[in-house]
Motif scaffolding. Structure first.
Motif, PDB file in Angstrom:
ATOM      1  N   ALA A   1      -2.012   4.725  -2.458  1.00  0.00           N
ATOM      2  CA  ALA A   1      -2.291   3.427  -2.576  1.00  0.00           C
ATOM      3  C   ALA A   1      -2.832   3.235  -4.121  1.00  0.00           C
ATOM      4  O   ALA A   1      -4.039   3.366  -4.259  1.00  0.00           O
ATOM      5  CB  ALA A   1      -3.480   2.944  -1.584  1.00  0.00           C
ATOM      6  N   PRO A   2      -2.110   2.888  -4.903  1.00  0.00           N
ATOM      7  CA  PRO A   2      -2.374   3.108  -6.380  1.00  0.00           C
ATOM      8  C   PRO A   2      -3.250   1.671  -6.866  1.00  0.00           C
ATOM      9  O   PRO A   2      -2.985   0.659  -6.567  1.00  0.00           O
ATOM     10  CB  PRO A   2      -1.202   2.763  -7.071  1.00  0.00           C
ATOM     11  CG  PRO A   2      -0.048   2.352  -5.964  1.00  0.00           C
ATOM     12  CD  PRO A   2      -0.694   2.756  -4.987  1.00  0.00           C
ATOM     13  N   PRO A   3      -4.442   2.045  -7.322  1.00  0.00           N
ATOM     14  CA  PRO A   3      -5.041   1.083  -7.806  1.00  0.00           C
ATOM     15  C   PRO A   3      -4.768   0.505  -9.320  1.00  0.00           C
ATOM     16  O   PRO A   3      -3.885   1.173  -9.630  1.00  0.00           O
ATOM     17  CB  PRO A   3      -6.502   1.804  -8.332  1.00  0.00           C
ATOM     18  CG  PRO A   3      -6.553   2.998  -7.595  1.00  0.00           C
ATOM     19  CD  PRO A   3      -5.074   3.311  -7.221  1.00  0.00           C
ATOM     20  N   PRO A   4      -4.992  -0.645  -9.595  1.00  0.00           N
ATOM     21  CA  PRO A   4      -4.319  -1.182 -10.775  1.00  0.00           C
ATOM     22  C   PRO A   4      -4.599  -0.486 -12.124  1.00  0.00           C
ATOM     23  O   PRO A   4      -5.821   0.049 -12.362  1.00  0.00           O
ATOM     24  CB  PRO A   4      -4.929  -2.694 -10.849  1.00  0.00           C
ATOM     25  CG  PRO A   4      -5.383  -3.122  -9.566  1.00  0.00           C
ATOM     26  CD  PRO A   4      -5.833  -1.521  -8.832  1.00  0.00           C
ATOM     27  N   GLY A   5      -3.540  -0.076 -12.916  1.00  0.00           N
ATOM     28  CA  GLY A   5      -4.051   0.635 -13.977  1.00  0.00           C
ATOM     29  C   GLY A   5      -4.113   2.210 -13.983  1.00  0.00           C
ATOM     30  O   GLY A   5      -4.272   2.809 -14.889  1.00  0.00           O
TER      31      GLY A   5
ATOM     32  N   PRO B   1       8.164  -2.609   1.090  1.00  0.00           N
ATOM     33  CA  PRO B   1       7.222  -3.552   0.223  1.00  0.00           C
ATOM     34  C   PRO B   1       6.322  -4.012   1.491  1.00  0.00           C
ATOM     35  O   PRO B   1       6.496  -4.115   2.584  1.00  0.00           O
ATOM     36  CB  PRO B   1       8.433  -4.722   0.154  1.00  0.00           C
ATOM     37  CG  PRO B   1       9.857  -4.119   0.676  1.00  0.00           C
ATOM     38  CD  PRO B   1       9.368  -2.741   1.243  1.00  0.00           C
ATOM     39  N   ARG B   2       5.147  -4.569   1.064  1.00  0.00           N
ATOM     40  CA  ARG B   2       4.216  -5.147   1.851  1.00  0.00           C
ATOM     41  C   ARG B   2       3.805  -6.493   1.561  1.00  0.00           C
ATOM     42  O   ARG B   2       3.579  -6.835   0.309  1.00  0.00           O
ATOM     43  CB  ARG B   2       2.660  -4.292   1.733  1.00  0.00           C
ATOM     44  CG  ARG B   2       2.750  -2.980   1.888  1.00  0.00           C
ATOM     45  CD  ARG B   2       1.521  -2.301   1.787  1.00  0.00           C
ATOM     46  NE  ARG B   2       1.430  -0.893   1.773  1.00  0.00           N
ATOM     47  CZ  ARG B   2       0.821  -0.102   1.038  1.00  0.00           C
ATOM     48  NH1 ARG B   2      -0.223  -0.403   0.321  1.00  0.00           N
ATOM     49  NH2 ARG B   2       0.904   1.137   1.180  1.00  0.00           N
ATOM     50  N   ALA B   3       3.562  -7.136   2.473  1.00  0.00           N
ATOM     51  CA  ALA B   3       3.333  -8.686   2.392  1.00  0.00           C
ATOM     52  C   ALA B   3       2.012  -8.862   2.069  1.00  0.00           C
ATOM     53  O   ALA B   3       1.614  -9.647   1.125  1.00  0.00           O
ATOM     54  CB  ALA B   3       3.726  -9.470   3.727  1.00  0.00           C
ATOM     55  N   ASP B   4       0.966  -7.881   2.443  1.00  0.00           N
ATOM     56  CA  ASP B   4      -0.462  -7.899   2.394  1.00  0.00           C
ATOM     57  C   ASP B   4      -1.014  -6.626   1.879  1.00  0.00           C
ATOM     58  O   ASP B   4      -0.956  -5.696   2.737  1.00  0.00           O
ATOM     59  CB  ASP B   4      -1.087  -8.530   3.472  1.00  0.00           C
ATOM     60  CG  ASP B   4      -2.718  -8.848   3.525  1.00  0.00           C
ATOM     61  OD1 ASP B   4      -3.112  -8.637   2.296  1.00  0.00           O
ATOM     62  OD2 ASP B   4      -3.363  -8.984   4.417  1.00  0.00           O
ATOM     63  N   PRO B   5      -1.259  -6.351   0.738  1.00  0.00           N
ATOM     64  CA  PRO B   5      -1.858  -5.007   0.416  1.00  0.00           C
ATOM     65  C   PRO B   5      -3.017  -4.565   1.099  1.00  0.00           C
ATOM     66  O   PRO B   5      -3.404  -3.476   1.242  1.00  0.00           O
ATOM     67  CB  PRO B   5      -1.937  -5.183  -1.215  1.00  0.00           C
ATOM     68  CG  PRO B   5      -1.579  -6.545  -1.935  1.00  0.00           C
ATOM     69  CD  PRO B   5      -1.264  -7.392  -0.403  1.00  0.00           C
ATOM     70  N   ALA B   6      -3.890  -5.581   1.381  1.00  0.00           N
ATOM     71  CA  ALA B   6      -5.003  -5.280   2.101  1.00  0.00           C
ATOM     72  C   ALA B   6      -4.670  -4.852   3.668  1.00  0.00           C
ATOM     73  O   ALA B   6      -5.490  -3.982   4.064  1.00  0.00           O
ATOM     74  CB  ALA B   6      -6.048  -6.543   2.597  1.00  0.00           C
ATOM     75  N   ALA B   7      -3.496  -5.213   4.130  1.00  0.00           N
ATOM     76  CA  ALA B   7      -3.141  -4.504   5.348  1.00  0.00           C
ATOM     77  C   ALA B   7      -2.853  -3.114   5.313  1.00  0.00           C
ATOM     78  O   ALA B   7      -3.049  -2.186   6.297  1.00  0.00           O
ATOM     79  CB  ALA B   7      -1.855  -5.326   5.815  1.00  0.00           C
ATOM     80  N   GLY B   8      -2.117  -2.861   4.345  1.00  0.00           N
ATOM     81  CA  GLY B   8      -1.975  -1.320   3.951  1.00  0.00           C
ATOM     82  C   GLY B   8      -3.180  -0.342   3.921  1.00  0.00           C
ATOM     83  O   GLY B   8      -3.292   0.406   4.480  1.00  0.00           O
ATOM     84  N   TRP B   9      -4.065  -1.024   3.365  1.00  0.00           N
ATOM     85  CA  TRP B   9      -5.636  -0.265   2.928  1.00  0.00           C
ATOM     86  C   TRP B   9      -6.226  -0.233   4.522  1.00  0.00           C
ATOM     87  O   TRP B   9      -6.767   1.075   4.755  1.00  0.00           O
ATOM     88  CB  TRP B   9      -6.524  -1.227   2.025  1.00  0.00           C
ATOM     89  CG  TRP B   9      -7.841  -0.521   1.880  1.00  0.00           C
ATOM     90  CD1 TRP B   9      -9.061  -0.943   2.664  1.00  0.00           C
ATOM     91  CD2 TRP B   9      -8.148   0.655   1.351  1.00  0.00           C
ATOM     92  NE1 TRP B   9      -9.921  -0.101   2.376  1.00  0.00           N
ATOM     93  CE2 TRP B   9      -9.565   0.890   1.463  1.00  0.00           C
ATOM     94  CE3 TRP B   9      -7.374   1.729   0.441  1.00  0.00           C
ATOM     95  CZ2 TRP B   9     -10.061   1.717   0.831  1.00  0.00           C
ATOM     96  CZ3 TRP B   9      -7.942   2.660  -0.218  1.00  0.00           C
ATOM     97  CH2 TRP B   9      -9.615   2.710   0.114  1.00  0.00           C
ATOM     98  N   SER B  10      -6.179  -1.185   5.282  1.00  0.00           N
ATOM     99  CA  SER B  10      -6.956  -1.145   6.505  1.00  0.00           C
ATOM    100  C   SER B  10      -5.984  -0.394   7.574  1.00  0.00           C
ATOM    101  O   SER B  10      -6.677   0.093   8.646  1.00  0.00           O
ATOM    102  CB  SER B  10      -6.948  -2.660   6.948  1.00  0.00           C
ATOM    103  OG  SER B  10      -5.850  -3.281   7.322  1.00  0.00           O
ATOM    104  N   ALA B  11      -4.816  -0.030   7.386  1.00  0.00           N
ATOM    105  CA  ALA B  11      -4.118   0.744   8.134  1.00  0.00           C
ATOM    106  C   ALA B  11      -4.403   2.230   7.835  1.00  0.00           C
ATOM    107  O   ALA B  11      -4.017   3.199   8.676  1.00  0.00           O
ATOM    108  CB  ALA B  11      -2.646   0.724   7.754  1.00  0.00           C
ATOM    109  N   LEU B  12      -5.142   2.620   6.739  1.00  0.00           N
ATOM    110  CA  LEU B  12      -5.372   3.833   6.489  1.00  0.00           C
ATOM    111  C   LEU B  12      -6.538   4.426   7.209  1.00  0.00           C
ATOM    112  O   LEU B  12      -7.411   3.647   7.470  1.00  0.00           O
ATOM    113  CB  LEU B  12      -5.666   4.154   5.024  1.00  0.00           C
ATOM    114  CG  LEU B  12      -4.531   3.759   3.925  1.00  0.00           C
ATOM    115  CD1 LEU B  12      -5.204   3.639   2.760  1.00  0.00           C
ATOM    116  CD2 LEU B  12      -3.542   4.826   4.113  1.00  0.00           C
ATOM    117  N   ALA B  13      -6.701   5.508   7.410  1.00  0.00           N
ATOM    118  CA  ALA B  13      -7.695   6.177   8.322  1.00  0.00           C
ATOM    119  C   ALA B  13      -9.068   6.175   7.420  1.00  0.00           C
ATOM    120  O   ALA B  13      -8.829   6.461   6.190  1.00  0.00           O
ATOM    121  CB  ALA B  13      -7.438   7.786   8.698  1.00  0.00           C
ATOM    122  N   PRO B  14     -10.200   5.865   7.954  1.00  0.00           N
ATOM    123  CA  PRO B  14     -11.620   5.964   7.244  1.00  0.00           C
ATOM    124  C   PRO B  14     -11.638   7.289   6.112  1.00  0.00           C
ATOM    125  O   PRO B  14     -11.950   7.156   5.133  1.00  0.00           O
ATOM    126  CB  PRO B  14     -12.511   6.028   8.122  1.00  0.00           C
ATOM    127  CG  PRO B  14     -12.056   5.252   9.565  1.00  0.00           C
ATOM    128  CD  PRO B  14     -10.490   5.918   9.524  1.00  0.00           C
TER     129      PRO B  14
END
Length: 188
Positions: A22-26, A38-51
């Motif tokens: 999950a690359p942060p900008p820059g 491709p992801r429609a919602d980047p936050a959905a990808g983040w929330s799919a990750l385990a804690p």
């Protein structure tokens, strides 16, 4: 490949593992082995990750942000060289890095200069109290290569029960007196 390039590639490979997930900008890094869907919602990808994955990515990004700009620039330059490699060469470097002990991989979070020395500095840095962490890292980044080499010897020679005292002494020495203190501790 020169040692300096291997060092930079090691640090870059550590960073690329975070970037591939999950690359942060820059943040520089290697492209993932397979292009991400491709992801429609980047936050959905983040929330799919385990804690645990989220914590790891946050820690990696915080480590990147804590690096001096000169270290980040070295990593960006290495990223450009790695990007020019074939996919097979990049995969081989990733596999080589992943084959290292987790302790050493985590040491690369300190950047190219300290990451290369981390296995030798680890006895001194392994269990640093939270209040000493930033001052110690700042001090280490101020040391020249000769001083870092001296400190690696001292760290290796210091018994575990004496390391807290050694860190306290090191942090208490003025910048002007540091070279003499290191020479004295090494025995030169």
């Amino acid at each position: 490949m020169r040692k300096t390039e291997r060092v930079l590639l090691g640090c870059l490979l550590w960073l690329s593992l975070a970037v591939a997930a999950a690359p942060p900008p820059g943040l520089p890094g290697l492209p993932p082995a397979a292009p991400p869907a491709p992801r429609a919602d980047p936050a959905a990808g983040w929330s799919a990750l385990a804690p645990a994955q989220q914590r790891d990515l946050r820690a990696r990004y915080a480590a990147w942000r804590a690096l001096p700009e000169s270290e980040r620039q070295r990593i960006r330059q290495a990223a450009a060289r790695v990007a020019a490699l074939s996919a097979a060469e990049r995969d081989a470097l990733r596999a080589r890095f992943a084959g290292q002990d987790q302790l050493h991989r985590d040491g690369w979070r300190l950047g190219p200069q300290l990451g290369a020395l981390y296995p030798k500095l680890q006895p001194l840095l392994g269990y640093v109290p939270a209040e000493q962490r930033e001052p110690l890292l700042t001090l280490l980044r101020q040391l020249d290569p000769e001083q870092l080499a001296q400190l690696t010897l001292i760290a290796q020679r210091t018994p575990p029960q004496d390391r807290a005292e050694l860190r306290a002494q090191l942090l208490g020495v003025s910048a002007a007196g540091r070279s003499a203190w290191l020479r004295e501790k090494v025995g030169h």
